[in-house]
Enzyme design. Sequence first.
Site, PDB file in Angstrom:
ATOM      1  N   MET A 163       0.836  -1.200   0.000  1.00 24.59           N
ATOM      2  CA  MET A 163       0.000   0.000   0.000  1.00 24.59           C
ATOM      3  C   MET A 163       0.876   1.257   0.000  1.00 24.59           C
ATOM      4  SD  MET A 163      -3.451  -0.848   2.064  1.00 24.59           S
ATOM      5  CE  MET A 163      -2.842  -0.554   3.706  1.00 24.59           C
ATOM      6  N   GLY A 164       2.173   1.086  -0.285  1.00 20.31           N
ATOM      7  CA  GLY A 164       3.050   2.243  -0.405  1.00 20.31           C
ATOM      8  C   GLY A 164       3.554   2.760   0.933  1.00 20.31           C
ATOM      9  N   LEU A 218       6.697   3.194   1.435  1.00 18.67           N
ATOM     10  CA  LEU A 218       7.605   2.048   1.543  1.00 18.67           C
ATOM     11  C   LEU A 218       8.687   2.274   2.594  1.00 18.67           C
ATOM     12  CD1 LEU A 218       8.031   1.236  -2.264  1.00 18.67           C
ATOM     13  CD2 LEU A 218       6.368   0.277  -0.633  1.00 18.67           C
ATOM     14  N   HIS A 219       8.953   1.231   3.367  1.00 14.85           N
ATOM     15  CA  HIS A 219      10.003   1.261   4.387  1.00 14.85           C
ATOM     16  C   HIS A 219      10.869   0.019   4.214  1.00 14.85           C
ATOM     17  CE1 HIS A 219       7.462  -1.639   6.412  1.00 14.85           C
ATOM     18  NE2 HIS A 219       6.480  -0.756   6.517  1.00 14.85           N
ATOM     19  N   HIS A 248       9.186  -3.340   3.458  1.00 11.25           N
ATOM     20  CA  HIS A 248       8.822  -3.547   2.050  1.00 11.25           C
ATOM     21  C   HIS A 248      10.078  -3.809   1.211  1.00 11.25           C
ATOM     22  CE1 HIS A 248       5.513  -0.671   3.395  1.00 11.25           C
ATOM     23  NE2 HIS A 248       4.833  -1.714   2.988  1.00 11.25           N
ATOM     24  N   GLN A 290     -10.532  -2.709   1.912  1.00 13.61           N
ATOM     25  CA  GLN A 290     -10.063  -3.346   3.143  1.00 13.61           C
ATOM     26  C   GLN A 290     -10.087  -2.394   4.337  1.00 13.61           C
ATOM     27  OE1 GLN A 290      -6.131  -4.144   1.273  1.00 13.61           O
ATOM     28  NE2 GLN A 290      -5.298  -3.719   3.293  1.00 13.61           N
ATOM     29  N   GLY A 297       4.698 -10.328   4.141  1.00  9.47           N
ATOM     30  CA  GLY A 297       5.371 -10.247   5.438  1.00  9.47           C
ATOM     31  C   GLY A 297       4.644 -11.060   6.506  1.00  9.47           C
ATOM     32  N   VAL A 320      10.630  -7.227   9.703  1.00  9.88           N
ATOM     33  CA  VAL A 320      11.806  -6.369   9.841  1.00  9.88           C
ATOM     34  C   VAL A 320      11.518  -5.365  10.956  1.00  9.88           C
ATOM     35  CG1 VAL A 320      13.320  -4.731   8.668  1.00  9.88           C
ATOM     36  CG2 VAL A 320      12.327  -6.655   7.405  1.00  9.88           C
ATOM     37  N   ARG A 347       2.279   2.835   9.382  1.00  7.72           N
ATOM     38  CA  ARG A 347       1.505   3.620  10.356  1.00  7.72           C
ATOM     39  C   ARG A 347       2.367   4.179  11.485  1.00  7.72           C
ATOM     40  NH1 ARG A 347      -2.880  -0.301   8.946  1.00  7.72           N
ATOM     41  NH2 ARG A 347      -4.580   0.944   8.102  1.00  7.72           N
TER      42      ARG A 347
END
Length: 273
Positions: free
Chosen positions: A27-28, A30-31, A34, A58, A144, A173, A184
Amino acid sequence: MKVFRDPIALQQELRGLQGSIGFVPTMGALHLGHRTLIEEARGGNDIVVVSIFVNPTQFLEGEDLQSYPRKEEADRRICELSGVDYLFYPNAEVMYGHDEMYIAAPDVRAYVLEGLSRPGHFDGVLTVVLKLFHIVRPTHAYFGKKDAQQLALIEQMVENFFLHVRIVPVDTVRESDGLALSSRNVYLSSEERQEALKISYALKCATKMIAKSVLNTATITQEMEHVLVPLDVEYIAFVNRDFHHIEQVELGNTVILIAARVGTTRLIDNLFV
Ligand code: AMP
């Protein structure tokens, strides 16, 4: 890297290619979590496809659909630097029509834990993942373990619908202090971030008890509750790989899950033992 917004155009492009396709749906925002999924996909496949789509079906009424972090430029750059071949960036209009059919997630795995407080959430997740699988037709798809219940349901969907894709689970991670990476986490103030660490401490505490052969889940839960004070804990759960609640830890077949609110931010974390 090629960027597609149109599902049919991407589908046609990918159909013409030879070799294995590793797919990472996100869902972007990104960390490193991801990026680790993308690295795994890059290491194991000829072609890597990442999707970024904040999937409205969702999210429940009143959840953070509108405010969910969106970082298109940074995400695009991260994908480029990570060696992604195709970035799929659709919007809701191209992904959904009106009065559509959807996947109904099963009761046992989808209406407990996350599904209890977010009824219908997993219907939305499975529906969009099925659509994405049909667009991309990946040979391998990376998910994940951070979202353990989601992972279990996707594995079940692949089995139930005889989908031709290998699901590759990827370990959670964490930051060096233990906090599980999540898009979040940006909602947390620095004080809240400190408080949020209690979630991973509680999981560590459970591991230590299990290492000392304490296997009774009620006893471990009590200790975890102490560690989590004063967080607003939604659940602490011990389930087996089928997501049935268990009273004794079964080594190699147990997932310990926590959902808690830190301020207004709802966080989840878990541990496979
Ligand atoms: P999301 O963008 O939150 O929908 O997540 C996309 C994928 O990244 C899902 O398969 C998640 O389980 C996975 N993911 C999210 N956070 C982490 C993390 N900290 N470690 C590993 N995978 C993660």
